[in-house]
Design an enzyme around this catalytic site. Structure first.
Site, PDB file in Angstrom:
ATOM      1  CE  LYS A   1      -3.940  -2.132   2.378  1.00  0.00           C
ATOM      2  NZ  LYS A   1      -4.972  -1.917   3.428  1.00  0.00           N
TER       3      LYS A   1
ATOM      4  CE1 TYR B   1      -9.444  -3.200   0.191  1.00  0.00           C
ATOM      5  CE2 TYR B   1      -8.826  -0.975  -0.438  1.00  0.00           C
ATOM      6  CZ  TYR B   1      -8.509  -2.193   0.140  1.00  0.00           C
ATOM      7  OH  TYR B   1      -7.259  -2.403   0.666  1.00  0.00           O
TER       8      TYR B   1
ATOM      9  CG  PHE C   1     -13.644   1.003   7.114  1.00  0.00           C
ATOM     10  CD1 PHE C   1     -13.117   0.356   6.007  1.00  0.00           C
ATOM     11  CD2 PHE C   1     -14.310   0.239   8.067  1.00  0.00           C
ATOM     12  CE1 PHE C   1     -13.253  -1.011   5.831  1.00  0.00           C
ATOM     13  CE2 PHE C   1     -14.449  -1.143   7.904  1.00  0.00           C
ATOM     14  CZ  PHE C   1     -13.915  -1.766   6.781  1.00  0.00           C
TER      15      PHE C   1
ATOM     16  NE  ARG D   1      -2.368  -5.942   7.103  1.00  0.00           N
ATOM     17  CZ  ARG D   1      -3.467  -6.588   6.761  1.00  0.00           C
ATOM     18  NH1 ARG D   1      -3.950  -7.544   7.544  1.00  0.00           N
ATOM     19  NH2 ARG D   1      -4.086  -6.287   5.639  1.00  0.00           N
TER      20      ARG D   1
ATOM     21  CG  ASN E   1      -3.531  -2.453   6.802  1.00  0.00           C
ATOM     22  OD1 ASN E   1      -3.403  -2.002   5.676  1.00  0.00           O
ATOM     23  ND2 ASN E   1      -4.523  -3.265   7.137  1.00  0.00           N
TER      24      ASN E   1
ATOM     25  CG  HIS F   1      -5.536  -6.127   0.016  1.00  0.00           C
ATOM     26  ND1 HIS F   1      -6.704  -6.142   0.736  1.00  0.00           N
ATOM     27  CD2 HIS F   1      -5.714  -6.980  -1.033  1.00  0.00           C
ATOM     28  CE1 HIS F   1      -7.566  -6.965   0.135  1.00  0.00           C
ATOM     29  NE2 HIS F   1      -6.988  -7.472  -0.941  1.00  0.00           N
TER      30      HIS F   1
ATOM     31  CD  GLU G   1      -8.812  -9.194  -3.432  1.00  0.00           C
ATOM     32  OE1 GLU G   1      -7.641  -9.533  -3.165  1.00  0.00           O
ATOM     33  OE2 GLU G   1      -9.623  -8.767  -2.574  1.00  0.00           O
TER      34      GLU G   1
HETATM   35  P1  CMP Z   1      -7.317  -4.654   3.783  1.00  0.00           P
HETATM   36  O1  CMP Z   1      -6.827  -6.018   4.090  1.00  0.00           O
HETATM   37  O2  CMP Z   1      -6.723  -3.932   2.642  1.00  0.00           O
HETATM   38  O3  CMP Z   1      -8.909  -4.709   3.567  1.00  0.00           O
HETATM   39  C1  CMP Z   1      -9.756  -3.620   3.832  1.00  0.00           C
HETATM   40  C2  CMP Z   1      -9.069  -2.513   4.574  1.00  0.00           C
HETATM   41  O4  CMP Z   1      -9.925  -1.626   5.254  1.00  0.00           O
HETATM   42  C3  CMP Z   1      -8.202  -3.091   5.677  1.00  0.00           C
HETATM   43  O5  CMP Z   1      -7.090  -3.742   5.106  1.00  0.00           O
HETATM   44  C4  CMP Z   1      -7.888  -1.842   6.489  1.00  0.00           C
HETATM   45  O6  CMP Z   1      -6.735  -1.153   6.026  1.00  0.00           O
HETATM   46  C5  CMP Z   1      -9.110  -0.951   6.227  1.00  0.00           C
HETATM   47  N1  CMP Z   1      -9.909  -0.686   7.426  1.00  0.00           N
HETATM   48  C6  CMP Z   1     -10.131   0.517   7.975  1.00  0.00           C
HETATM   49  N2  CMP Z   1     -10.916   0.428   9.058  1.00  0.00           N
HETATM   50  C7  CMP Z   1     -11.216  -0.886   9.210  1.00  0.00           C
HETATM   51  C8  CMP Z   1     -11.981  -1.618  10.150  1.00  0.00           C
HETATM   52  N3  CMP Z   1     -12.623  -1.027  11.160  1.00  0.00           N
HETATM   53  N4  CMP Z   1     -12.063  -2.970  10.008  1.00  0.00           N
HETATM   54  C9  CMP Z   1     -11.437  -3.588   8.969  1.00  0.00           C
HETATM   55  N5  CMP Z   1     -10.690  -2.927   8.038  1.00  0.00           N
HETATM   56  C10 CMP Z   1     -10.572  -1.596   8.156  1.00  0.00           C
END
Ligand code: CMP
Length: 136
Positions: free
Chosen positions: A12, A52, A60, A105, A115, A118, A129
């Site tokens: 990311k 997404y 979020f 992470r 984080n 992904h 994906e």
């Molecule tokens: P990712 O694995 O990329 O999938 C969705 C992303 O949403 C997740 O990583 C986080 O970076 C982001 N995110 C932000 N807030 C939340 C939340 N409360 N729960 C889960 N994912 C979140």
């Protein structure tokens, strides 16, 4: 019986900006993953919204799509036995503060949004994906 799978991984914007590309790729390689495809790109926000889409009802969602499209990302197909689950284990918990020692992470994540990586959450979503980034 061999159970070779593919999964999609994204480095990311927070990790690309901090020049963590080679450290993160090394983590994949030293844990038995082969990077079979990769590309570096910057998404439009509308592309991030498509990617997404499963999260579109979440509070979020907008911030997440803004963030993923805010800078360069590196998209990779990772291959090994049980790639989907093993990559999720290697990434660690979504929120870096809950991630186990040694996970990507825990090592590099800054916050639940930033984080660093992904990874696909199921074999079915991995196919979707991978198609999204590589078969169009
Ligand atoms: P990712 O694995 O990329 O999938 C969705 C992303 O949403 C997740 O990583 C986080 O970076 C982001 N995110 C932000 N807030 C939340 C939340 N409360 N729960 C889960 N994912 C979140």
């Amino acid at each position: 019986m061999s159970n070779i799978e593919q999964t999609l991984s994204i480095i990311k914007p927070d990790a690309v900006e901090r020049e963590l590309e080679s450290q993160i790729k090394e983590k994949f390689k030293s844990n038995g993953f082969t990077i079979t495809k990769e590309k570096k790109l910057k998404l439009e926000k509308s592309d991030a919204e498509k990617f997404y889409k499963v999260h579109e009802t979440k509070p979020f969602y907008n911030d997440l799509c803004e963030y993923l499209s805010s800078g360069i990302i590196i998209v990779m197909v990772l291959e090994k036995e049980n790639a989907v689950k093993d990559n999720r284990d290697l990434m660690g918990a979504t929120d870096p503060k809950n991630a186990k020692d040694g996970t990507i992470r825990k090592l590099y994540g800054i916050s639940i949004d930033k984080n660093s990586v992904h990874g696909s959450d199921s074999i079915e979503n991995a196919k979707i994906e991978i198609d999204f980034f590589f078969n169009n």
